[in-house]
Design a protein around this motif. Sequence first.
Motif, short mmCIF file in Angstrom:
data_model
loop_
_atom_site.label_atom_id
_atom_site.label_comp_id
_atom_site.label_asym_id
_atom_site.label_seq_id
_atom_site.Cartn_x
_atom_site.Cartn_y
_atom_site.Cartn_z
N UNK A 280 0.81 -1.23 0.00
CA UNK A 280 0.00 0.00 0.00
C UNK A 280 0.84 1.27 0.00
N UNK A 281 1.97 1.25 0.68
CA UNK A 281 2.73 2.49 0.88
C UNK A 281 4.19 2.31 0.52
N UNK A 282 4.45 1.98 -0.72
CA UNK A 282 5.83 1.92 -1.17
C UNK A 282 5.94 2.66 -2.49
N UNK A 283 7.16 3.00 -2.88
CA UNK A 283 7.36 3.85 -4.05
C UNK A 283 8.65 3.47 -4.75
N UNK A 284 8.85 4.03 -5.95
CA UNK A 284 10.06 3.77 -6.70
C UNK A 284 11.25 4.42 -6.01
N UNK A 285 12.46 4.03 -6.41
CA UNK A 285 13.68 4.52 -5.76
C UNK A 285 13.83 6.03 -5.88
N UNK A 286 13.21 6.65 -6.89
CA UNK A 286 13.30 8.10 -7.07
C UNK A 286 12.15 8.84 -6.39
N UNK A 287 11.36 8.11 -5.60
CA UNK A 287 10.27 8.75 -4.87
C UNK A 287 8.97 8.84 -5.64
N UNK A 288 8.96 8.39 -6.89
CA UNK A 288 7.75 8.44 -7.70
C UNK A 288 6.83 7.26 -7.39
N UNK A 289 5.58 7.37 -7.83
CA UNK A 289 4.65 6.26 -7.69
C UNK A 289 5.15 5.05 -8.48
N UNK A 290 4.74 3.86 -8.03
CA UNK A 290 5.12 2.64 -8.74
C UNK A 290 4.57 2.67 -10.16
N UNK A 291 5.43 2.43 -11.12
CA UNK A 291 5.08 2.49 -12.53
C UNK A 291 4.56 1.14 -13.01
N UNK A 292 3.42 1.11 -13.70
CA UNK A 292 2.98 -0.14 -14.33
C UNK A 292 3.91 -0.51 -15.49
N UNK A 293 4.56 -1.65 -15.40
CA UNK A 293 5.50 -2.12 -16.43
C UNK A 293 4.95 -3.39 -17.05
N UNK A 294 5.15 -3.56 -18.34
CA UNK A 294 4.78 -4.84 -18.93
C UNK A 294 5.78 -5.89 -18.45
N UNK A 295 5.27 -7.01 -17.98
CA UNK A 295 6.12 -8.12 -17.59
C UNK A 295 5.78 -9.34 -18.44
N UNK A 296 6.70 -10.26 -18.53
CA UNK A 296 6.46 -11.50 -19.28
C UNK A 296 5.29 -12.26 -18.68
N UNK A 297 5.28 -12.39 -17.34
CA UNK A 297 4.16 -13.00 -16.66
C UNK A 297 4.36 -14.44 -16.23
N UNK A 298 5.36 -15.11 -16.78
CA UNK A 298 5.66 -16.50 -16.42
C UNK A 298 7.12 -16.76 -16.73
N UNK A 299 7.99 -15.91 -16.19
CA UNK A 299 9.38 -15.89 -16.63
C UNK A 299 10.28 -16.75 -15.75
#
Length: 432
Positions: A280-299
């Motif tokens: 609920x309360x974590x963020x990227x290393x630069x202080x920004x909101x977590x970015x939705x990234x495309x992932x493989x999904x079964x890697x």
Amino acid sequence: MLITYRCHQRQHYPTDSFSIEQAPWTAQVLNNHPFPHALTDEPASQPTAVIYTGNQRTQITMESAKNSSKSSNMKEILARLGGVFPMDQEAVLKLLPVGTKLIAVEKFGVSVFTATGRIKALEPTGGQKEYFIKVAYGEQGWVMLNGEAMSSLMIYDLMPDFIPKPVGFGTYQQEQAAYFYLSEFVDMDVTTPPDPVEWTKRLANMHKQSQSPTGQFGFPVKTCDGKTAHTTDWEESWAVFYRTLFLGVCKRDIEANGSWPELELATEQIANAVIPQLLDNFEMSDGQKIKPCIIHGNLWEGNMGISKETNKSLLFDAGSYFAHNEMELGHWRCEFSTVFRDKSYTEHYQLNYPPAEPVEEFDDRNWLYSLKGAIVYSAGHPQSSMRKTAYNNMLYLIEKYAPLDGVDKYDPNIDPSITGACIVPHLAEGFI
């Protein structure tokens, strides 16, 4: 799923899914959009697919696959076919340049829930070209290959040298609804572990460069990990998205393996108490909101290889969604992943994509994300030891973040990330 290039030499096998069900379809041509927006507007009961050749993309709507009670497995289907690869030349040729002639098709690779093959074709110009084809049956097969087609297309649009070029997705015209995904064939080395520096840099680049078409977590269509469909409805909150995804695969596990009261109690505690604390309360290393990234999904290492032509690492068998990038690394903790469990892969990945804050919770987030892969494997392989692994991992997180009566104690002696225990995927299906 997808290309299994000599995976038997590594003794790992990919996962995918299907069931036998009738499914008529219709098609209509869409405008040439990078992401066909109509895909997001279909009701859940009308899943959609995309066929693409050149710049033309076509929507397919499956209208009624849910009413059939027929079911089987690919081993039985292939046995009934007498070892002949299921092939509909007319359907495949529709996705290839006019004037293409098919020379041969042969079974290629090993897959539990699909038939996989290599097609040799003669191009109109006189040259020869090879394609990889995957065939699956019924509603579940339709969802799986549709999801793979869209996943592969999005990754290819982002990094054309990181996945075999998608050619198309379509349907066979036969008694039992059969669907196929077609890509260009890439000859790969899948026996040599990838260089951690090169591999993780390319994977991190895919994550960093991707942009969610909605700015949210999710995916335009359902995708699959093994035999289980992901819940991919768009969500603003990553914690909400992951909770829904997690509960969805846990439900499939109960359906496949039966009730286990302690596991179900632990599942509720993870969903209601642990996930909010960690996500609920974590963020990227630069202080920004977590970015939705495309992932493989079964890697895991069974779904990647090294091109023999370019020496570059590639992905295949994608079941993507837009997620927290660290979600991709969850599978690397599971028993079926032996190569990527080596800490050098995670450490090099973090050099390219720093952990989210708080950094000290990275390993616990990885523990949390690994639950999805372990439970999916358990759901697809009843009686697998992975169910006990998932439960034990839940116990670790519960003891640390939300102690609960009525469940067992975490046992480090059966934690594969500590003991190094591994499994050979799909041994029970007789594909080894």
